[in-house]
Motif scaffolding. Sequence first.
Motif, PDB file in Angstrom:
ATOM      1  N   LEU A  11       0.846  -1.196   0.000  1.00  0.00           N
ATOM      2  CA  LEU A  11       0.000   0.000   0.000  1.00  0.00           C
ATOM      3  C   LEU A  11       0.883   1.248   0.000  1.00  0.00           C
ATOM      4  CD1 LEU A  11      -2.760   1.435   0.379  1.00  0.00           C
ATOM      5  CD2 LEU A  11      -2.420   1.140   2.859  1.00  0.00           C
ATOM      6  N   VAL A  12       0.567   2.163  -0.895  1.00  0.00           N
ATOM      7  CA  VAL A  12       1.348   3.394  -0.978  1.00  0.00           C
ATOM      8  C   VAL A  12       0.405   4.548  -1.277  1.00  0.00           C
ATOM      9  CG1 VAL A  12       1.826   3.082  -3.451  1.00  0.00           C
ATOM     10  CG2 VAL A  12       3.385   4.450  -2.044  1.00  0.00           C
ATOM     11  N   GLN A  13       0.752   5.727  -0.820  1.00  0.00           N
ATOM     12  CA  GLN A  13      -0.070   6.907  -1.072  1.00  0.00           C
ATOM     13  C   GLN A  13       0.178   7.442  -2.487  1.00  0.00           C
ATOM     14  OE1 GLN A  13       0.764   9.759   2.039  1.00  0.00           O
ATOM     15  NE2 GLN A  13      -0.662   8.767   3.453  1.00  0.00           N
ATOM     16  N   PRO A  14      -0.782   8.134  -3.051  1.00  0.00           N
ATOM     17  CA  PRO A  14      -0.562   8.762  -4.363  1.00  0.00           C
ATOM     18  C   PRO A  14       0.681   9.634  -4.348  1.00  0.00           C
ATOM     19  CG  PRO A  14      -2.870   8.865  -3.783  1.00  0.00           C
ATOM     20  CD  PRO A  14      -2.163   8.336  -2.565  1.00  0.00           C
ATOM     21  N   GLY A  15       1.460   9.526  -5.421  1.00  0.00           N
ATOM     22  CA  GLY A  15       2.723  10.244  -5.499  1.00  0.00           C
ATOM     23  C   GLY A  15       3.903   9.482  -4.940  1.00  0.00           C
ATOM     24  N   GLY A  16       3.631   8.372  -4.296  1.00  0.00           N
ATOM     25  CA  GLY A  16       4.696   7.583  -3.695  1.00  0.00           C
ATOM     26  C   GLY A  16       5.367   6.647  -4.680  1.00  0.00           C
ATOM     27  N   SER A  17       6.296   5.834  -4.161  1.00  0.00           N
ATOM     28  CA  SER A  17       7.091   4.930  -4.992  1.00  0.00           C
ATOM     29  C   SER A  17       7.098   3.527  -4.407  1.00  0.00           C
ATOM     30  CB  SER A  17       8.529   5.430  -5.094  1.00  0.00           C
ATOM     31  OG  SER A  17       8.598   6.699  -5.705  1.00  0.00           O
ATOM     32  N   LEU A  18       7.247   2.559  -5.289  1.00  0.00           N
ATOM     33  CA  LEU A  18       7.447   1.163  -4.907  1.00  0.00           C
ATOM     34  C   LEU A  18       8.405   0.532  -5.903  1.00  0.00           C
ATOM     35  CD1 LEU A  18       3.919  -0.329  -4.030  1.00  0.00           C
ATOM     36  CD2 LEU A  18       5.837   0.009  -2.457  1.00  0.00           C
ATOM     37  N   ARG A  19       9.105  -0.503  -5.461  1.00  0.00           N
ATOM     38  CA  ARG A  19       9.970  -1.259  -6.354  1.00  0.00           C
ATOM     39  C   ARG A  19       9.584  -2.724  -6.291  1.00  0.00           C
ATOM     40  NH1 ARG A  19      16.195  -3.122  -6.002  1.00  0.00           N
ATOM     41  NH2 ARG A  19      16.801  -2.851  -8.196  1.00  0.00           N
ATOM     42  N   LEU A  20       9.194  -3.266  -7.412  1.00  0.00           N
ATOM     43  CA  LEU A  20       8.862  -4.679  -7.504  1.00  0.00           C
ATOM     44  C   LEU A  20      10.074  -5.464  -7.997  1.00  0.00           C
ATOM     45  CD1 LEU A  20       5.338  -4.512  -9.206  1.00  0.00           C
ATOM     46  CD2 LEU A  20       5.920  -4.320  -6.780  1.00  0.00           C
ATOM     47  N   SER A  21      10.181  -6.691  -7.505  1.00  0.00           N
ATOM     48  CA  SER A  21      11.234  -7.599  -7.956  1.00  0.00           C
ATOM     49  C   SER A  21      10.604  -8.909  -8.405  1.00  0.00           C
ATOM     50  CB  SER A  21      12.229  -7.879  -6.832  1.00  0.00           C
ATOM     51  OG  SER A  21      12.861  -6.707  -6.389  1.00  0.00           O
ATOM     52  N   CYS A  22      11.244  -9.552  -9.366  1.00  0.00           N
ATOM     53  CA  CYS A  22      10.798 -10.868  -9.833  1.00  0.00           C
ATOM     54  C   CYS A  22      12.023 -11.707 -10.108  1.00  0.00           C
ATOM     55  CB  CYS A  22       9.956 -10.726 -11.085  1.00  0.00           C
ATOM     56  SG  CYS A  22       9.585 -12.294 -11.900  1.00  0.00           S
ATOM     57  N   ALA A  23      12.143 -12.797  -9.368  1.00  0.00           N
ATOM     58  CA  ALA A  23      13.288 -13.679  -9.523  1.00  0.00           C
ATOM     59  C   ALA A  23      12.857 -14.987 -10.174  1.00  0.00           C
ATOM     60  CB  ALA A  23      13.918 -13.954  -8.163  1.00  0.00           C
ATOM     61  N   ALA A  24      13.586 -15.393 -11.193  1.00  0.00           N
ATOM     62  CA  ALA A  24      13.319 -16.658 -11.872  1.00  0.00           C
ATOM     63  C   ALA A  24      14.238 -17.736 -11.301  1.00  0.00           C
ATOM     64  CB  ALA A  24      13.551 -16.522 -13.372  1.00  0.00           C
ATOM     65  N   SER A  25      13.675 -18.917 -11.094  1.00  0.00           N
ATOM     66  CA  SER A  25      14.469 -20.024 -10.574  1.00  0.00           C
ATOM     67  C   SER A  25      14.246 -21.259 -11.437  1.00  0.00           C
ATOM     68  CB  SER A  25      14.092 -20.311  -9.124  1.00  0.00           C
ATOM     69  OG  SER A  25      12.742 -20.724  -9.030  1.00  0.00           O
ATOM     70  N   GLY A  26      15.208 -22.165 -11.369  1.00  0.00           N
ATOM     71  CA  GLY A  26      15.162 -23.379 -12.172  1.00  0.00           C
ATOM     72  C   GLY A  26      16.497 -23.554 -12.873  1.00  0.00           C
ATOM     73  N   SER A  27      16.567 -24.556 -13.722  1.00  0.00           N
ATOM     74  CA  SER A  27      17.807 -24.835 -14.449  1.00  0.00           C
ATOM     75  C   SER A  27      17.861 -23.981 -15.711  1.00  0.00           C
ATOM     76  CB  SER A  27      17.867 -26.319 -14.794  1.00  0.00           C
ATOM     77  OG  SER A  27      17.804 -27.099 -13.621  1.00  0.00           O
ATOM     78  N   ILE A  28      18.014 -22.680 -15.502  1.00  0.00           N
ATOM     79  CA  ILE A  28      17.869 -21.692 -16.564  1.00  0.00           C
ATOM     80  C   ILE A  28      19.176 -21.443 -17.296  1.00  0.00           C
ATOM     81  CG2 ILE A  28      17.263 -19.294 -17.055  1.00  0.00           C
ATOM     82  CD1 ILE A  28      15.404 -19.430 -14.581  1.00  0.00           C
ATOM     83  N   LEU A  29      19.104 -21.496 -18.617  1.00  0.00           N
ATOM     84  CA  LEU A  29      20.254 -21.156 -19.447  1.00  0.00           C
ATOM     85  C   LEU A  29      20.176 -19.707 -19.929  1.00  0.00           C
ATOM     86  CD1 LEU A  29      20.525 -24.388 -21.617  1.00  0.00           C
ATOM     87  CD2 LEU A  29      21.886 -23.777 -19.599  1.00  0.00           C
ATOM     88  N   GLY A  30      18.955 -19.229 -20.160  1.00  0.00           N
ATOM     89  CA  GLY A  30      18.793 -17.860 -20.623  1.00  0.00           C
ATOM     90  C   GLY A  30      17.331 -17.475 -20.747  1.00  0.00           C
ATOM     91  N   ILE A  31      17.064 -16.193 -20.523  1.00  0.00           N
ATOM     92  CA  ILE A  31      15.711 -15.644 -20.674  1.00  0.00           C
ATOM     93  C   ILE A  31      15.826 -14.407 -21.533  1.00  0.00           C
ATOM     94  CG2 ILE A  31      13.633 -14.850 -19.527  1.00  0.00           C
ATOM     95  CD1 ILE A  31      14.661 -16.080 -16.948  1.00  0.00           C
TER      96      ILE A  31
END
Length: 121
Positions: A11-31
């Motif tokens: 929850l953030v007020q109007p005018g505020g900031s947030l940072r989202l993160s997304c981490a991929a897991s698995g036997s990854i060679l490339g995305i």
Amino acid sequence: QVQLVESGGGLVQPGGSLRLSCAASGSILGINTMGWYRQAPGKQRELVATTTEDGSTNYADSVKGRFTISRDNAKNTVYLQMNDLKPEDTAVYYCNAPFVATIQGVALKIWGQGTLVTVSS
């Protein structure tokens, strides 16, 4: 098996900031492409931003100049810095990777579970 795990919503007020993160897991060679989509109540899921492995980016008009997508290829992680948030940005934000090369082969259309962003005073 490839998984995408988002974090950083809240929850953030109007005018505020947030940072989202997304981490991929698995036997990854490339995305090649990773992106963020969002779905507001009663609306269809829509594109927010995407980025490719070489750093190219694409944004929805509604977020240009306010949101910045970036990624750390070594960590298979994508970020979404959201500034000057508005009530209309309220939605569940989903991480997406349409094509993932893995040791076992190719994984297609991978989605995270979503993280809720609420912009309200």
